[in-house]
Design a protein around this motif. Structure first.
Motif, PDB file in Angstrom:
ATOM      1  N   UNK A  93      -6.595   2.284  12.402  1.00 22.41           N
ATOM      2  CA  UNK A  93      -5.138   2.373  12.407  1.00 22.41           C
ATOM      3  C   UNK A  93      -4.549   1.132  11.718  1.00 22.41           C
ATOM      4  N   UNK A  94      -5.117  -0.023  11.995  1.00 20.43           N
ATOM      5  CA  UNK A  94      -4.603  -1.257  11.392  1.00 20.43           C
ATOM      6  C   UNK A  94      -4.790  -1.261   9.876  1.00 20.43           C
ATOM      7  N   UNK A  95      -5.968  -0.904   9.401  1.00 19.81           N
ATOM      8  CA  UNK A  95      -6.191  -0.983   7.948  1.00 19.81           C
ATOM      9  C   UNK A  95      -5.300   0.033   7.227  1.00 19.81           C
ATOM     10  N   UNK A  96      -5.124   1.195   7.831  1.00 22.35           N
ATOM     11  CA  UNK A  96      -4.327   2.237   7.175  1.00 22.35           C
ATOM     12  C   UNK A  96      -2.849   1.870   7.144  1.00 22.35           C
ATOM     13  N   UNK A  97      -2.364   1.286   8.218  1.00 22.15           N
ATOM     14  CA  UNK A  97      -0.918   1.064   8.333  1.00 22.15           C
ATOM     15  C   UNK A  97      -0.472  -0.325   7.879  1.00 22.15           C
ATOM     16  N   UNK A  98      -1.442  -1.227   7.619  1.00 20.09           N
ATOM     17  CA  UNK A  98      -1.054  -2.572   7.151  1.00 20.09           C
ATOM     18  C   UNK A  98      -1.694  -2.922   5.813  1.00 20.09           C
ATOM     19  N   UNK A  99      -2.756  -2.196   5.420  1.00 21.89           N
ATOM     20  CA  UNK A  99      -3.432  -2.526   4.170  1.00 21.89           C
ATOM     21  C   UNK A  99      -4.286  -3.777   4.268  1.00 21.89           C
ATOM     22  N   UNK A 100      -4.615  -4.188   5.485  1.00 27.56           N
ATOM     23  CA  UNK A 100      -5.469  -5.367   5.666  1.00 27.56           C
ATOM     24  C   UNK A 100      -6.671  -4.981   6.523  1.00 27.56           C
ATOM     25  N   UNK A 101      -7.886  -5.327   6.036  1.00 30.36           N
ATOM     26  CA  UNK A 101      -9.104  -5.018   6.793  1.00 30.36           C
ATOM     27  C   UNK A 101      -9.239  -5.965   7.986  1.00 30.36           C
ATOM     28  N   UNK A 102     -10.104  -5.591   8.951  1.00 33.05           N
ATOM     29  CA  UNK A 102     -10.319  -6.477  10.107  1.00 33.05           C
ATOM     30  C   UNK A 102     -10.779  -7.878   9.694  1.00 33.05           C
ATOM     31  N   UNK A 103     -11.497  -7.994   8.557  1.00 32.55           N
ATOM     32  CA  UNK A 103     -11.957  -9.333   8.141  1.00 32.55           C
ATOM     33  C   UNK A 103     -10.868 -10.094   7.371  1.00 32.55           C
ATOM     34  N   UNK A 104      -9.684  -9.533   7.298  1.00 34.88           N
ATOM     35  CA  UNK A 104      -8.572 -10.237   6.659  1.00 34.88           C
ATOM     36  C   UNK A 104      -8.401  -9.916   5.184  1.00 34.88           C
ATOM     37  N   UNK A 105      -9.378  -9.209   4.551  1.00 39.15           N
ATOM     38  CA  UNK A 105      -9.225  -8.900   3.129  1.00 39.15           C
ATOM     39  C   UNK A 105      -8.152  -7.823   2.953  1.00 39.15           C
ATOM     40  N   UNK A 106      -7.356  -7.981   1.901  1.00 37.93           N
ATOM     41  CA  UNK A 106      -6.258  -7.051   1.654  1.00 37.93           C
ATOM     42  C   UNK A 106      -6.703  -5.934   0.728  1.00 37.93           C
ATOM     43  N   UNK A 107      -6.252  -4.721   1.003  1.00 38.49           N
ATOM     44  CA  UNK A 107      -6.591  -3.596   0.139  1.00 38.49           C
ATOM     45  C   UNK A 107      -5.708  -3.618  -1.104  1.00 38.49           C
ATOM     46  N   UNK A 108      -6.327  -3.347  -2.243  1.00 40.62           N
ATOM     47  CA  UNK A 108      -5.598  -3.244  -3.505  1.00 40.62           C
ATOM     48  C   UNK A 108      -5.391  -1.770  -3.832  1.00 40.62           C
ATOM     49  N   UNK A 109      -4.246  -1.459  -4.372  1.00 43.80           N
ATOM     50  CA  UNK A 109      -3.973  -0.154  -4.970  1.00 43.80           C
ATOM     51  C   UNK A 109      -3.657   0.935  -3.955  1.00 43.80           C
ATOM     52  N   UNK A 110      -4.111   0.807  -2.718  1.00 45.52           N
ATOM     53  CA  UNK A 110      -3.845   1.854  -1.732  1.00 45.52           C
ATOM     54  C   UNK A 110      -2.543   1.553  -1.001  1.00 45.52           C
ATOM     55  N   UNK A 111      -1.700   2.574  -0.897  1.00 46.60           N
ATOM     56  CA  UNK A 111      -0.422   2.405  -0.206  1.00 46.60           C
ATOM     57  C   UNK A 111      -0.598   2.061   1.259  1.00 46.60           C
ATOM     58  N   UNK A 112       0.379   1.387   1.808  1.00 45.25           N
ATOM     59  CA  UNK A 112       0.402   1.182   3.254  1.00 45.25           C
ATOM     60  C   UNK A 112       1.679   1.769   3.861  1.00 45.25           C
ATOM     61  N   UNK A 113       2.812   1.662   3.148  1.00 48.75           N
ATOM     62  CA  UNK A 113       4.093   2.082   3.735  1.00 48.75           C
ATOM     63  C   UNK A 113       4.112   3.561   4.173  1.00 48.75           C
ATOM     64  N   UNK A 114       3.625   4.497   3.337  1.00 48.63           N
ATOM     65  CA  UNK A 114       3.673   5.898   3.798  1.00 48.63           C
ATOM     66  C   UNK A 114       2.830   6.097   5.049  1.00 48.63           C
ATOM     67  N   UNK A 115       1.711   5.383   5.124  1.00 50.84           N
ATOM     68  CA  UNK A 115       0.808   5.582   6.249  1.00 50.84           C
ATOM     69  C   UNK A 115       1.330   4.865   7.501  1.00 50.84           C
ATOM     70  N   UNK A 116       2.087   3.781   7.275  1.00 51.51           N
ATOM     71  CA  UNK A 116       2.694   3.087   8.413  1.00 51.51           C
ATOM     72  C   UNK A 116       3.744   3.977   9.072  1.00 51.51           C
ATOM     73  N   UNK A 117       4.247   4.962   8.323  1.00 50.17           N
ATOM     74  CA  UNK A 117       5.256   5.870   8.895  1.00 50.17           C
ATOM     75  C   UNK A 117       4.613   7.029   9.654  1.00 50.17           C
ATOM     76  N   UNK A 118       3.288   7.162   9.597  1.00 47.50           N
ATOM     77  CA  UNK A 118       2.616   8.299  10.254  1.00 47.50           C
ATOM     78  C   UNK A 118       2.827   8.287  11.772  1.00 47.50           C
ATOM     79  N   UNK A 119       3.036   9.463  12.329  1.00 45.76           N
ATOM     80  CA  UNK A 119       3.159   9.580  13.787  1.00 45.76           C
ATOM     81  C   UNK A 119       1.780   9.368  14.414  1.00 45.76           C
ATOM     82  N   UNK A 120       1.766   9.001  15.687  1.00 53.01           N
ATOM     83  CA  UNK A 120       0.483   8.823  16.373  1.00 53.01           C
ATOM     84  C   UNK A 120      -0.319  10.112  16.363  1.00 53.01           C
ATOM     85  N   UNK A 121       0.385  11.224  16.478  1.00 53.76           N
ATOM     86  CA  UNK A 121      -0.313  12.507  16.525  1.00 53.76           C
ATOM     87  C   UNK A 121      -0.989  12.827  15.182  1.00 53.76           C
TER      88      UNK A 121
END
Ligand code: HEC
Ligand code: HEC
Length: 260
Positions: free
Chosen positions: A79-107
Protein backbone atom coordinates in the motif's frame (compact mmCIF):
# COMPACT_ATOMS: atom_id res chain seq x y z
CA UNK A 1 12.16 10.77 -18.74
CA UNK A 2 8.91 12.58 -18.31
CA UNK A 3 5.28 11.93 -18.01
CA UNK A 4 4.80 11.54 -21.74
CA UNK A 5 2.44 8.76 -22.60
CA UNK A 6 4.34 8.30 -25.82
CA UNK A 7 7.40 7.06 -23.96
CA UNK A 8 5.46 4.19 -22.54
CA UNK A 9 6.66 0.85 -23.80
CA UNK A 10 4.38 -1.16 -26.04
CA UNK A 11 2.27 -3.44 -23.93
CA UNK A 12 1.32 -7.00 -24.28
CA UNK A 13 -2.29 -7.42 -23.30
CA UNK A 14 -4.81 -9.38 -21.39
CA UNK A 15 -3.22 -12.72 -20.74
CA UNK A 16 -5.59 -14.74 -18.61
CA UNK A 17 -3.97 -15.63 -15.33
CA UNK A 18 -4.64 -18.50 -12.98
CA UNK A 19 -6.75 -17.40 -10.06
CA UNK A 20 -6.71 -18.96 -6.64
CA UNK A 21 -6.72 -18.13 -2.98
CA UNK A 22 -9.29 -15.35 -2.86
CA UNK A 23 -12.97 -14.88 -3.54
CA UNK A 24 -13.60 -15.01 -7.32
CA UNK A 25 -15.50 -11.68 -7.39
CA UNK A 26 -12.67 -9.95 -5.55
CA UNK A 27 -10.13 -11.42 -7.91
CA UNK A 28 -12.15 -10.49 -11.00
CA UNK A 29 -12.45 -6.89 -9.79
CA UNK A 30 -8.70 -6.89 -9.03
CA UNK A 31 -7.89 -8.19 -12.52
CA UNK A 32 -10.04 -5.45 -14.06
CA UNK A 33 -8.26 -2.85 -11.93
CA UNK A 34 -4.84 -4.13 -13.02
CA UNK A 35 -5.96 -3.43 -16.58
CA UNK A 36 -7.83 -0.14 -16.10
CA UNK A 37 -5.19 1.34 -13.77
CA UNK A 38 -2.52 0.68 -16.39
CA UNK A 39 -0.46 -1.87 -14.44
CA UNK A 40 -0.53 -4.17 -17.49
CA UNK A 41 0.48 -1.36 -19.83
CA UNK A 42 3.80 -0.85 -18.09
CA UNK A 43 4.43 -4.11 -16.25
CA UNK A 44 3.33 -6.23 -19.25
CA UNK A 45 0.22 -8.29 -19.83
CA UNK A 46 1.34 -11.03 -17.46
CA UNK A 47 2.87 -8.47 -15.04
CA UNK A 48 6.35 -10.02 -15.29
CA UNK A 49 7.76 -6.60 -16.15
CA UNK A 50 9.52 -5.11 -19.16
CA UNK A 51 11.93 -2.41 -20.18
CA UNK A 52 10.18 0.96 -20.36
CA UNK A 53 13.11 3.25 -21.20
CA UNK A 54 14.28 3.73 -24.77
CA UNK A 55 17.72 5.30 -24.65
CA UNK A 56 20.38 3.43 -22.68
CA UNK A 57 22.75 6.38 -22.98
CA UNK A 58 20.38 8.29 -20.65
CA UNK A 59 18.79 5.70 -18.38
CA UNK A 60 17.88 2.03 -18.26
CA UNK A 61 14.58 1.46 -16.52
CA UNK A 62 12.44 -1.63 -16.19
CA UNK A 63 8.93 -1.87 -14.82
CA UNK A 64 9.44 -4.50 -12.12
CA UNK A 65 8.41 -8.11 -12.38
CA UNK A 66 5.40 -7.89 -10.06
CA UNK A 67 5.04 -11.67 -9.80
CA UNK A 68 8.54 -11.71 -8.24
CA UNK A 69 8.27 -8.46 -6.28
CA UNK A 70 4.93 -9.02 -4.53
CA UNK A 71 6.04 -11.90 -2.29
CA UNK A 72 8.58 -9.49 -0.76
CA UNK A 73 5.89 -6.96 0.11
CA UNK A 74 3.64 -7.10 3.17
CA UNK A 75 0.14 -5.72 2.54
CA UNK A 76 1.10 -2.51 4.34
CA UNK A 77 4.36 -2.11 2.39
CA UNK A 78 2.52 -2.66 -0.90
CA UNK A 79 0.00 0.00 0.00
CA UNK A 80 2.84 2.39 0.85
CA UNK A 81 4.82 1.86 -2.35
CA UNK A 82 1.71 2.18 -4.51
CA UNK A 83 0.33 5.28 -2.85
CA UNK A 84 3.59 7.15 -2.16
CA UNK A 85 5.99 5.93 -4.87
CA UNK A 86 8.62 5.10 -2.25
CA UNK A 87 9.86 1.56 -1.52
CA UNK A 88 10.30 0.29 2.05
CA UNK A 89 14.09 0.75 1.64
CA UNK A 90 13.55 4.43 0.86
CA UNK A 91 14.27 4.23 -2.90
CA UNK A 92 11.88 6.30 -5.00
CA UNK A 93 10.05 4.85 -7.98
CA UNK A 94 10.68 6.52 -11.33
CA UNK A 95 8.07 6.88 -14.05
CA UNK A 96 5.22 5.19 -12.15
CA UNK A 97 2.39 7.42 -10.98
CA UNK A 98 1.52 7.73 -7.34
CA UNK A 99 -1.31 10.31 -7.24
CA UNK A 100 -3.97 8.19 -9.02
CA UNK A 101 -3.17 5.24 -6.78
CA UNK A 102 -3.14 7.39 -3.65
CA UNK A 103 -6.79 8.15 -4.48
CA UNK A 104 -7.74 4.44 -4.51
CA UNK A 105 -10.37 3.35 -2.00
CA UNK A 106 -9.39 0.72 0.57
CA UNK A 107 -11.79 -1.68 -1.07
CA UNK A 108 -10.25 -1.29 -4.56
CA UNK A 109 -6.74 -1.48 -3.11
CA UNK A 110 -7.71 -4.68 -1.32
CA UNK A 111 -9.16 -6.23 -4.50
CA UNK A 112 -6.08 -5.27 -6.53
CA UNK A 113 -3.72 -6.71 -3.95
CA UNK A 114 -5.80 -9.88 -3.59
CA UNK A 115 -5.55 -10.37 -7.34
CA UNK A 116 -1.80 -9.70 -7.46
CA UNK A 117 -1.31 -12.23 -4.67
CA UNK A 118 -2.80 -14.94 -6.91
CA UNK A 119 0.04 -14.60 -9.46
CA UNK A 120 2.64 -17.32 -9.45
CA UNK A 121 6.21 -16.03 -9.47
CA UNK A 122 7.38 -16.35 -13.10
CA UNK A 123 10.33 -15.07 -15.12
CA UNK A 124 13.36 -13.16 -13.92
CA UNK A 125 13.41 -10.17 -11.60
CA UNK A 126 14.59 -7.06 -13.48
CA UNK A 127 17.48 -4.83 -12.42
CA UNK A 128 16.84 -1.56 -10.62
CA UNK A 129 17.14 1.74 -12.48
CA UNK A 130 20.59 2.44 -13.99
CA UNK A 131 21.30 6.13 -14.34
CA UNK A 132 24.01 8.00 -16.24
CA UNK A 133 25.59 11.44 -15.82
CA UNK A 134 23.20 12.70 -18.54
CA UNK A 135 20.23 11.51 -16.49
CA UNK A 136 21.69 12.96 -13.27
CA UNK A 137 21.98 16.26 -15.08
CA UNK A 138 18.28 16.17 -16.03
CA UNK A 139 17.45 15.49 -12.39
CA UNK A 140 19.58 18.43 -11.24
CA UNK A 141 17.77 20.68 -13.69
CA UNK A 142 14.40 19.41 -12.46
CA UNK A 143 13.47 17.99 -15.89
CA UNK A 144 13.30 14.43 -14.56
CA UNK A 145 11.61 13.83 -11.19
CA UNK A 146 10.36 10.79 -9.38
CA UNK A 147 6.57 10.95 -9.08
CA UNK A 148 6.83 11.08 -5.30
CA UNK A 149 8.40 14.54 -5.67
CA UNK A 150 5.15 16.03 -6.99
CA UNK A 151 2.72 13.89 -4.98
CA UNK A 152 1.94 16.45 -2.29
CA UNK A 153 1.09 19.08 -4.91
CA UNK A 154 -0.95 16.62 -6.95
CA UNK A 155 -2.99 15.52 -3.96
CA UNK A 156 -3.60 19.10 -2.93
CA UNK A 157 -5.02 19.89 -6.39
CA UNK A 158 -7.63 17.26 -7.21
CA UNK A 159 -10.41 17.89 -9.73
CA UNK A 160 -13.24 19.85 -8.14
CA UNK A 161 -16.39 18.19 -6.88
CA UNK A 162 -19.54 19.10 -8.79
CA UNK A 163 -23.04 19.87 -7.62
CA UNK A 164 -24.97 17.67 -7.67
CA UNK A 165 -21.90 15.80 -6.59
CA UNK A 166 -21.17 12.67 -8.57
CA UNK A 167 -18.49 11.23 -6.30
CA UNK A 168 -18.31 7.91 -8.11
CA UNK A 169 -17.49 9.59 -11.43
CA UNK A 170 -15.00 11.90 -9.79
CA UNK A 171 -13.34 8.98 -8.05
CA UNK A 172 -13.06 7.00 -11.29
CA UNK A 173 -11.61 9.99 -13.14
CA UNK A 174 -8.96 10.37 -10.45
CA UNK A 175 -7.86 6.74 -10.52
CA UNK A 176 -8.25 6.03 -14.27
CA UNK A 177 -7.70 9.28 -16.17
CA UNK A 178 -5.48 11.48 -13.97
CA UNK A 179 -2.23 9.62 -14.72
CA UNK A 180 -2.24 10.88 -18.31
CA UNK A 181 -4.62 13.88 -18.16
CA UNK A 182 -2.99 15.25 -14.94
CA UNK A 183 -4.30 15.04 -11.37
CA UNK A 184 -6.35 18.20 -11.99
CA UNK A 185 -7.68 16.57 -15.25
CA UNK A 186 -6.64 19.76 -17.04
CA UNK A 187 -3.72 18.16 -18.89
CA UNK A 188 -0.05 18.79 -18.19
CA UNK A 189 1.60 21.98 -19.35
CA UNK A 190 3.45 22.72 -21.49
CA UNK A 191 1.79 20.37 -23.96
CA UNK A 192 2.07 19.65 -27.64
CA UNK A 193 -0.29 18.23 -30.25
CA UNK A 194 -1.04 14.61 -29.39
CA UNK A 195 -0.60 15.09 -25.63
CA UNK A 196 -3.54 14.27 -23.36
CA UNK A 197 -5.77 17.39 -23.41
CA UNK A 198 -7.76 19.14 -20.69
CA UNK A 199 -10.72 16.81 -20.10
CA UNK A 200 -13.07 19.77 -20.48
CA UNK A 201 -13.15 18.39 -24.04
CA UNK A 202 -15.58 15.76 -22.71
CA UNK A 203 -18.29 18.46 -22.69
CA UNK A 204 -18.56 17.87 -26.44
CA UNK A 205 -19.32 14.17 -26.02
CA UNK A 206 -22.83 12.77 -25.80
CA UNK A 207 -23.22 9.80 -23.48
CA UNK A 208 -23.31 7.46 -26.49
CA UNK A 209 -20.17 8.99 -28.01
CA UNK A 210 -18.39 8.69 -24.69
CA UNK A 211 -19.34 5.02 -24.39
CA UNK A 212 -17.91 4.43 -27.87
CA UNK A 213 -14.74 6.32 -26.98
CA UNK A 214 -14.00 4.21 -23.91
CA UNK A 215 -15.16 0.84 -25.24
CA UNK A 216 -13.79 1.06 -28.80
CA UNK A 217 -11.25 3.85 -28.72
CA UNK A 218 -13.05 5.81 -31.44
CA UNK A 219 -14.07 9.45 -31.42
CA UNK A 220 -17.46 10.81 -32.52
CA UNK A 221 -18.40 9.64 -36.05
CA UNK A 222 -15.43 7.29 -36.12
CA UNK A 223 -12.90 10.13 -35.80
CA UNK A 224 -9.45 8.96 -34.75
CA UNK A 225 -8.45 10.04 -31.25
CA UNK A 226 -4.75 9.24 -31.60
CA UNK A 227 -3.14 7.51 -28.65
CA UNK A 228 -6.34 7.76 -26.63
CA UNK A 229 -7.70 5.04 -28.91
CA UNK A 230 -5.03 2.61 -27.84
CA UNK A 231 -5.32 3.65 -24.19
CA UNK A 232 -9.07 3.04 -24.26
CA UNK A 233 -8.84 -0.33 -25.99
CA UNK A 234 -6.14 -1.55 -23.64
CA UNK A 235 -7.47 -0.17 -20.39
CA UNK A 236 -11.13 0.72 -20.57
CA UNK A 237 -12.85 -1.64 -23.01
CA UNK A 238 -14.05 -3.89 -20.18
CA UNK A 239 -15.23 -1.21 -17.73
CA UNK A 240 -18.78 -1.72 -16.47
CA UNK A 241 -21.16 0.56 -18.40
CA UNK A 242 -22.37 2.06 -15.10
CA UNK A 243 -18.82 3.28 -14.45
CA UNK A 244 -18.50 4.69 -17.97
CA UNK A 245 -21.75 6.62 -17.49
CA UNK A 246 -20.66 7.85 -14.06
CA UNK A 247 -17.44 9.17 -15.61
CA UNK A 248 -19.40 10.93 -18.35
CA UNK A 249 -21.85 12.47 -15.86
CA UNK A 250 -19.06 13.80 -13.69
CA UNK A 251 -16.77 15.05 -16.46
CA UNK A 252 -19.51 16.91 -18.33
CA UNK A 253 -20.83 18.50 -15.11
CA UNK A 254 -17.28 19.40 -14.08
CA UNK A 255 -16.49 20.93 -17.48
CA UNK A 256 -19.70 23.00 -17.39
CA UNK A 257 -19.23 24.17 -13.80
CA UNK A 258 -15.77 25.55 -14.59
CA UNK A 259 -16.96 28.13 -17.03
CA UNK A 260 -13.49 28.72 -18.49
C1 HEC B 1 3.65 4.28 -16.35
C2 HEC B 1 4.18 2.96 -16.08
C3 HEC B 1 3.70 2.20 -14.85
C4 HEC B 1 2.42 1.97 -14.45
C5 HEC B 1 1.12 2.43 -15.10
C6 HEC B 1 2.53 1.14 -13.27
N1 HEC B 1 3.84 0.92 -12.96
FE1 HEC B 1 4.54 -0.05 -11.32
N2 HEC B 1 6.44 0.42 -11.83
C7 HEC B 1 6.81 1.03 -13.00
C8 HEC B 1 8.26 1.15 -13.04
C9 HEC B 1 9.07 1.76 -14.17
C10 HEC B 1 8.74 0.59 -11.83
C11 HEC B 1 10.19 0.50 -11.38
C12 HEC B 1 10.57 1.90 -10.93
C13 HEC B 1 12.00 2.03 -10.48
O1 HEC B 1 12.70 1.03 -10.38
O2 HEC B 1 12.37 3.19 -10.19
C14 HEC B 1 7.58 0.15 -11.10
C15 HEC B 1 7.62 -0.45 -9.84
C16 HEC B 1 6.52 -0.97 -9.18
C17 HEC B 1 6.57 -1.61 -7.89
C18 HEC B 1 7.82 -1.79 -7.03
C19 HEC B 1 8.33 -3.18 -7.17
C20 HEC B 1 9.77 -3.29 -6.71
O3 HEC B 1 10.63 -3.47 -7.60
O4 HEC B 1 10.04 -3.16 -5.51
C21 HEC B 1 5.31 -2.05 -7.60
C22 HEC B 1 4.85 -2.79 -6.36
C23 HEC B 1 4.46 -1.66 -8.71
N3 HEC B 1 5.24 -0.99 -9.65
C24 HEC B 1 3.13 -1.95 -8.81
C25 HEC B 1 2.29 -1.42 -9.80
C26 HEC B 1 0.86 -1.63 -9.84
C27 HEC B 1 0.08 -2.51 -8.90
C28 HEC B 1 0.38 -0.87 -10.88
C29 HEC B 1 -1.06 -0.64 -11.29
C30 HEC B 1 -1.93 -0.19 -10.20
C31 HEC B 1 1.52 -0.22 -11.50
N4 HEC B 1 2.66 -0.59 -10.82
C32 HEC B 1 1.44 0.64 -12.58
C33 HEC B 1 5.97 1.51 -13.99
C34 HEC B 1 4.59 1.55 -13.92
C1 HEC C 1 -2.36 6.18 -21.04
C2 HEC C 1 -2.70 7.57 -21.15
C3 HEC C 1 -4.17 7.96 -21.13
C4 HEC C 1 -5.13 7.59 -20.21
C5 HEC C 1 -4.98 6.67 -19.02
C6 HEC C 1 -6.33 8.33 -20.58
N1 HEC C 1 -6.11 9.09 -21.68
FE1 HEC C 1 -7.46 10.25 -22.66
N2 HEC C 1 -6.05 10.81 -24.01
C7 HEC C 1 -4.73 10.39 -24.00
C8 HEC C 1 -4.02 11.04 -25.09
C9 HEC C 1 -2.54 10.86 -25.41
C10 HEC C 1 -4.95 11.87 -25.75
C11 HEC C 1 -4.71 12.80 -26.94
C12 HEC C 1 -4.74 12.01 -28.21
C13 HEC C 1 -4.51 12.90 -29.43
O1 HEC C 1 -5.05 14.03 -29.44
O2 HEC C 1 -3.80 12.46 -30.33
C14 HEC C 1 -6.22 11.68 -25.05
C15 HEC C 1 -7.41 12.28 -25.44
C16 HEC C 1 -8.63 12.13 -24.78
C17 HEC C 1 -9.88 12.75 -25.18
C18 HEC C 1 -10.08 13.65 -26.40
C19 HEC C 1 -10.42 12.81 -27.61
C20 HEC C 1 -10.76 13.71 -28.78
O3 HEC C 1 -11.95 14.01 -28.93
O4 HEC C 1 -9.84 14.10 -29.50
C21 HEC C 1 -10.83 12.38 -24.27
C22 HEC C 1 -12.31 12.76 -24.25
C23 HEC C 1 -10.17 11.52 -23.31
N3 HEC C 1 -8.84 11.38 -23.64
C24 HEC C 1 -10.81 10.96 -22.21
C25 HEC C 1 -10.17 10.15 -21.27
C26 HEC C 1 -10.83 9.61 -20.10
C27 HEC C 1 -12.28 9.87 -19.73
C28 HEC C 1 -9.92 8.85 -19.45
C29 HEC C 1 -10.12 8.02 -18.19
C30 HEC C 1 -11.23 7.09 -18.22
C31 HEC C 1 -8.67 8.92 -20.20
N4 HEC C 1 -8.86 9.73 -21.29
C32 HEC C 1 -7.51 8.25 -19.85
C33 HEC C 1 -4.16 9.50 -23.10
C34 HEC C 1 -4.79 8.89 -22.04
Amino acid sequence: MGRSFRQMAAAVLGIALGLSGCAPEQSARGALLAEALGCRDCHGGDLTGQKVSHDDSVVVLYASNLTRALPHYSDAAFKTVLTTGVRPDGSRLWYMDAAPYAALSDSDLGDLLAYLRTLNPTGEPHPRIRTTPRFDDLVRKGVAKPESATLAYDLANPPAATAPVDERGRYLARIYCAGCHAPSLRGFTPSQAGDPPDLAITAGYSRADFRTLLSKGEGPRGRSVGEMGEAARKRFARLPMADVDALHAYLTAWAKARGD
